[in-house]
Design a protein around this motif. Structure first.
Motif, short mmCIF file in Angstrom:
data_model
loop_
_atom_site.label_atom_id
_atom_site.label_comp_id
_atom_site.label_asym_id
_atom_site.label_seq_id
_atom_site.Cartn_x
_atom_site.Cartn_y
_atom_site.Cartn_z
N VAL A 40 1.79 7.32 1.46
CA VAL A 40 0.97 6.15 1.17
C VAL A 40 1.84 5.18 0.39
O VAL A 40 2.46 5.54 -0.61
CB VAL A 40 -0.25 6.56 0.31
CG1 VAL A 40 -1.16 5.38 0.08
CG2 VAL A 40 -1.01 7.70 0.96
N TRP A 62 -1.32 13.90 1.28
CA TRP A 62 -0.84 12.53 1.10
C TRP A 62 0.04 12.45 -0.14
O TRP A 62 -0.33 12.93 -1.20
CB TRP A 62 -2.01 11.55 0.93
CG TRP A 62 -2.83 11.36 2.15
CD1 TRP A 62 -4.14 11.73 2.31
CD2 TRP A 62 -2.46 10.75 3.38
NE1 TRP A 62 -4.58 11.38 3.57
CE2 TRP A 62 -3.56 10.77 4.24
CE3 TRP A 62 -1.27 10.17 3.84
CZ2 TRP A 62 -3.53 10.25 5.53
CZ3 TRP A 62 -1.24 9.65 5.14
CH2 TRP A 62 -2.36 9.69 5.96
N ASN A 64 1.82 9.61 -2.57
CA ASN A 64 1.89 8.21 -2.96
C ASN A 64 3.33 7.94 -3.41
O ASN A 64 3.77 8.44 -4.43
CB ASN A 64 0.90 7.93 -4.09
CG ASN A 64 0.91 6.50 -4.56
OD1 ASN A 64 1.77 5.71 -4.18
ND2 ASN A 64 -0.04 6.15 -5.40
N GLU A 66 4.61 5.15 -4.40
CA GLU A 66 4.75 4.10 -5.41
C GLU A 66 5.28 4.69 -6.71
O GLU A 66 5.01 5.85 -7.04
CB GLU A 66 3.39 3.44 -5.69
CG GLU A 66 2.66 2.92 -4.48
CD GLU A 66 3.24 1.67 -3.87
OE1 GLU A 66 4.17 1.08 -4.44
OE2 GLU A 66 2.75 1.27 -2.81
N HIS A 73 -3.50 4.86 -5.22
CA HIS A 73 -4.17 4.65 -3.94
C HIS A 73 -5.32 5.64 -3.83
O HIS A 73 -5.37 6.66 -4.51
CB HIS A 73 -3.21 4.86 -2.77
CG HIS A 73 -2.13 3.83 -2.69
ND1 HIS A 73 -2.38 2.52 -2.35
CD2 HIS A 73 -0.81 3.91 -2.93
CE1 HIS A 73 -1.25 1.84 -2.37
NE2 HIS A 73 -0.28 2.66 -2.73
N CYS A 108 -8.10 3.22 2.29
CA CYS A 108 -7.76 3.31 0.86
C CYS A 108 -9.03 2.95 0.08
O CYS A 108 -9.58 1.87 0.25
CB CYS A 108 -6.62 2.35 0.50
SG CYS A 108 -6.17 2.45 -1.26
N CYS A 112 -5.66 -1.49 -4.59
CA CYS A 112 -4.26 -1.23 -4.94
C CYS A 112 -3.36 -2.46 -4.89
O CYS A 112 -2.33 -2.48 -5.54
CB CYS A 112 -3.69 -0.15 -4.00
SG CYS A 112 -3.87 -0.57 -2.26
#
Length: 152
Positions: A40, A62, A64, A66, A73, A108, A112
């Motif tokens: 993600v 999942w 993330n 970031e 998310h 989502c 975000c």
């Protein structure tokens, strides 16, 4: 005194199901079980199309990617009670049972970024007994586009 974790360092993420590159995104089938290994990032779920059979047990793993502390998310599946939040650098797993044949959108569920509404995908549920590939991967153009957006 409290120092909550707001960003999980990707280098330390050794959770089962964690992936750190778009090239590793895939769906694996083992009988009636499907495992989605996805990532993600702002504007994308990869993979964003998941094909399963009616009645399959689907596990979404999942990660993330970031690394900014304000880019959590969410992952929600429409018409279900499945919803979770994934913090930056974190991997979370959710189980979902594929119901009747058709299309189930996912999205989502945690605001975000400005392109939050672009973060969506779908699960195609095929009737029991229909052929579904044992391993599914996103197309190379999608992988290249997502790789370009992954923060470094």
């Amino acid at each position: 005194k409290l120092k909550p974790i707001t960003v999980y360092p990707l280098a330390e993420n050794n959770k089962p199901g964690a992936i750190k590159r778009a090239e590793d995104a895939r769906i694996e089938r083992h009988g009636s079980r499907g495992d989605v290994y996805g990532l993600v990032v702002r504007t994308h779920f990869t993979p964003d199309i998941v094909r399963v059979n009616e009645g399959d047990d689907v596990y979404f793993h999942w990660t993330n990617l970031e690394q900014d502390d304000d880019i959590a998310h969410g992952f929600g599946i429409l018409w279900s009670n499945c919803n979770m939040q994934i913090e930056p650098g974190e991997t979370k797993t959710m189980h979902w049972k594929a119901g009747k044949p058709g299309i189930n959108p996912f999205y989502c569920s945690n605001f975000c970024s400005a392109l939050h509404q672009e973060m969506q995908g779908l699960v195609e549920i095929r009737p029991k007994g229909q052929p579904v590939a044992a391993v599914q991967r996103p197309d190379p153009a999608t992988i290249a586009a997502v790789t370009a957006e992954i923060p470094r």
